[in-house]
Design a protein around this motif. Structure first.
Motif, PDB file in Angstrom:
ATOM      1  N   PRO A   1      -2.185   0.113   6.630  1.00  0.00           N
ATOM      2  CA  PRO A   1      -3.477  -0.734   8.081  1.00  0.00           C
ATOM      3  C   PRO A   1      -2.009  -1.776   8.759  1.00  0.00           C
ATOM      4  N   GLY A   2      -1.414  -2.008   8.127  1.00  0.00           N
ATOM      5  CA  GLY A   2      -0.309  -3.061   9.119  1.00  0.00           C
ATOM      6  C   GLY A   2       0.679  -1.482   9.998  1.00  0.00           C
ATOM      7  N   ILE A   3       0.904  -0.784   9.367  1.00  0.00           N
ATOM      8  CA  ILE A   3       1.860   0.461   9.815  1.00  0.00           C
ATOM      9  C   ILE A   3       0.992   1.024  11.127  1.00  0.00           C
ATOM     10  N   VAL A   4      -0.228   1.117  11.050  1.00  0.00           N
ATOM     11  CA  VAL A   4      -0.497   1.372  11.889  1.00  0.00           C
ATOM     12  C   VAL A   4      -0.997   0.709  13.577  1.00  0.00           C
TER      13      VAL A   4
ATOM     14  N   ALA B   1       8.173  -0.231  10.619  1.00  0.00           N
ATOM     15  CA  ALA B   1       7.106  -1.150  10.940  1.00  0.00           C
ATOM     16  C   ALA B   1       6.986  -2.538  10.401  1.00  0.00           C
ATOM     17  N   GLY B   2       8.263  -2.934   9.661  1.00  0.00           N
ATOM     18  CA  GLY B   2       8.327  -3.477   9.407  1.00  0.00           C
ATOM     19  C   GLY B   2       7.013  -4.375   7.902  1.00  0.00           C
ATOM     20  N   THR B   3       6.563  -3.272   7.498  1.00  0.00           N
ATOM     21  CA  THR B   3       5.306  -3.532   6.477  1.00  0.00           C
ATOM     22  C   THR B   3       4.932  -2.649   5.604  1.00  0.00           C
TER      23      THR B   3
ATOM     24  N   GLY C   1       0.457  -1.478  -0.086  1.00  0.00           N
ATOM     25  CA  GLY C   1       0.136   0.127  -0.192  1.00  0.00           C
ATOM     26  C   GLY C   1       0.854   2.192   0.010  1.00  0.00           C
ATOM     27  N   LEU C   2       2.362   1.225   0.373  1.00  0.00           N
ATOM     28  CA  LEU C   2       2.257   2.391   1.107  1.00  0.00           C
ATOM     29  C   LEU C   2       3.118   2.559  -0.312  1.00  0.00           C
TER      30      LEU C   2
END
Length: 317
Positions: free
Chosen positions: A171-174, A165-167, A109-110
Motif C-alpha cells: 500500500p505504501g508503494i501505491v 517509493a522508499g518502502t 510486504g514486497l
C-alpha cells in the motif's frame, strides 16, 4: 469489538474476491482463445456463449479417477498440488485492491511476496521427482532451472520500485506512486512481467510442460482433482502477477473519475488479457533461448533499471 468485526468482514470480502478471480480468468481464457483461434467447443457449452464451459471442466475433473503410480513417492506426490497452490493464496492476502482494502498490511510486504512466490515452483519440482516418470523428472528439472534464471530479474525489477517509493509496504508503494513513474520505470515493468510469466511457466515460457515433447512435464501422472489444483494454481498465479504488476508499476488504484477499486480491477483484467494473448500469439521458446533471454536480456535490463532509479532518486531527492 466493532473494529474486530470490521477487520474480519473486510478480510472475508477480499478473500472471496480473490477466490473468484482465478475462475473468472479461467473462463476468460476459454473465450479469448476461442475467438482468436476459432475454437468452437468453448463457445457452445451450456448454450449462450458457452457460459457453462468452466462448470463442465470442473465436473470433468471431479469425475476422473485419482490414480497414483505404483512407483511414486505417495506422500510427496499427494502434497505437490497443495504446495503449488497455497503460496499464491498466501500472497493474495497482502495485495491492496483499494485505499484501505488489504487483508494484511505488512511493512515488509514486497519482501514477503517475493519470498513466498518462489515456494510455488517447488510444487512442480516435487511433482516431477515423486512421479517416478522420466518425463516428469525432466519437467521438474526444467522448472528448477527456470526458477533459478528468472527469480533474479524479478527481484531486481521489484527492488527498483521499492527504491523509488522508499518502502517495502505494498500500500505504501501505491501511495507513493506518481504518474511520471510510468516512463522511467517502464523497463522494470517489462522485466518484472516477463520474469513473472516465466515463473508461472505460461506460454511462451512453458518448456517445463511442453506437451509436444514431454507430455505434461511434472503433471504427466496426475489425474482428477489433483491435476485440477495444478490448473487452479496457474490461474491464481496469473491473478497474482497481474495484481503485483498493477500495484508496483501501474499505480494500483490511482486513476481519474472512477473509484480506486474499479481502476485496480480494470488494470488487472487488462494484464490478464495480455497474458492470454501471449499464449495465443507466440511459439514456445527452446530451452537455450529461454535461458539466454533471462541472463543476456532481462538481468542486464533490470540492472540498468536499478541504476536509472538510483540516478533519478539522487537528482529528484
Amino acid at each position: 469489538m466493532g473494529e474486530v468485526l470490521d477487520i474480519v468482514l473486510r478480510f472475508v470480502v477480499i478473500l472471496l474476491v480473490f477466490l473468484l478471480l482465478p475462475l473468472v480468468v479461467g473462463q476468460a481464457e476459454h473465450k479469448v482463445m476461442a475467438h482468436m483461434q476459432s475454437r468452437l467447443g468453448p463457445m457452445y457449452a451450456g448454450g449462450f456463449h458457452g457460459w457453462a464451459q468452466l462448470i463442465a471442466d470442473g465436473v470433468k475433473f471431479a469425475q476422473k479417477e485419482d490414480v497414483i503410480p505404483a512407483a511414486a513417492d505417495r506422500r510427496v506426490f499427494q502434497l505437490a498440488p497443495g504446495v503449488a497452490l497455497v503460496p499464491y493464496l498466501l500472497v493474495l492476502i497482502v495485495i491492496p485492491i483499494g485505499p484501505g482494502l488489504v487483508g494484511v498490511d505488512l511493512d515488509l510486504g514486497l519482501f514477503y511476496v517475493l519470498a513466498v512466490m518462489g515456494i510455488g515452483v517447488l510444487g512442480s519440482i516435487m511433482a516431477g521427482w515423486a512421479s517416478a516418470n522420466k518425463y516428469s523428472v525432466l519437467g521438474g528439472m526444467r522448472s528448477a532451472a527456470q526458477l533459478m534464471s528468472y527469480e533474479l530479474p524479478l527481484v531486481l525489477a521489484a527492488s527498483s520500485v521499492a527504491m523509488a517509493a522508499g518502502t517495502l509496504s505494498l500500500p505504501g508503494i501505491v501511495e507513493a506512486w506518481q504518474w511520471w513513474w510510468l516512463p522511467w520505470q517502464a523497463i522494470g515493468a517489462v522485466v518484472f512481467f516477463l520474469a513473472g510469466l516465466a515463473e508461472l511457466r505460461r506460454p511462451p515460457f512453458d518448456m517445463p510442460i511442453a506437451e509436444s515433447e514431454i507430455i505434461m512435464g511434472p503433471m504427466t501422472e496426475y489425474t482428477g482433482m489433483r491435476f485440477a489444483l495444478f490448473m487452479l494454481a496457474e490461474y491464481v498465479g496469473i491473478v497474482v502477477l497481474s495484481f503485483l504488476t498493477t500495484v508496483l508499476f501501474l499505480g494500483g488504484w490511482h486513476g481519474p473519475l472512477l473509484p480506486g477499486v474499479v481502476w485496480t480491477f480494470l488494470k488487472v483484467f487488462a494484464l490478464a488479457f495480455v497474458i492470454i494473448w501471449f499464449r495465443v500469439s507466440f511459439p514456445r521458446l527452446r530451452e537455450d533461448q529461454l535461458q539466454r533471454l533471462a541472463w543476456v536480456g532481462l538481468v542486464p535490463l533490470a540492472l540498468v533499471q536499478l541504476a536509472l532509479t538510483g540516478v533519478v532518486k539522487v537528482l529528484v531527492g
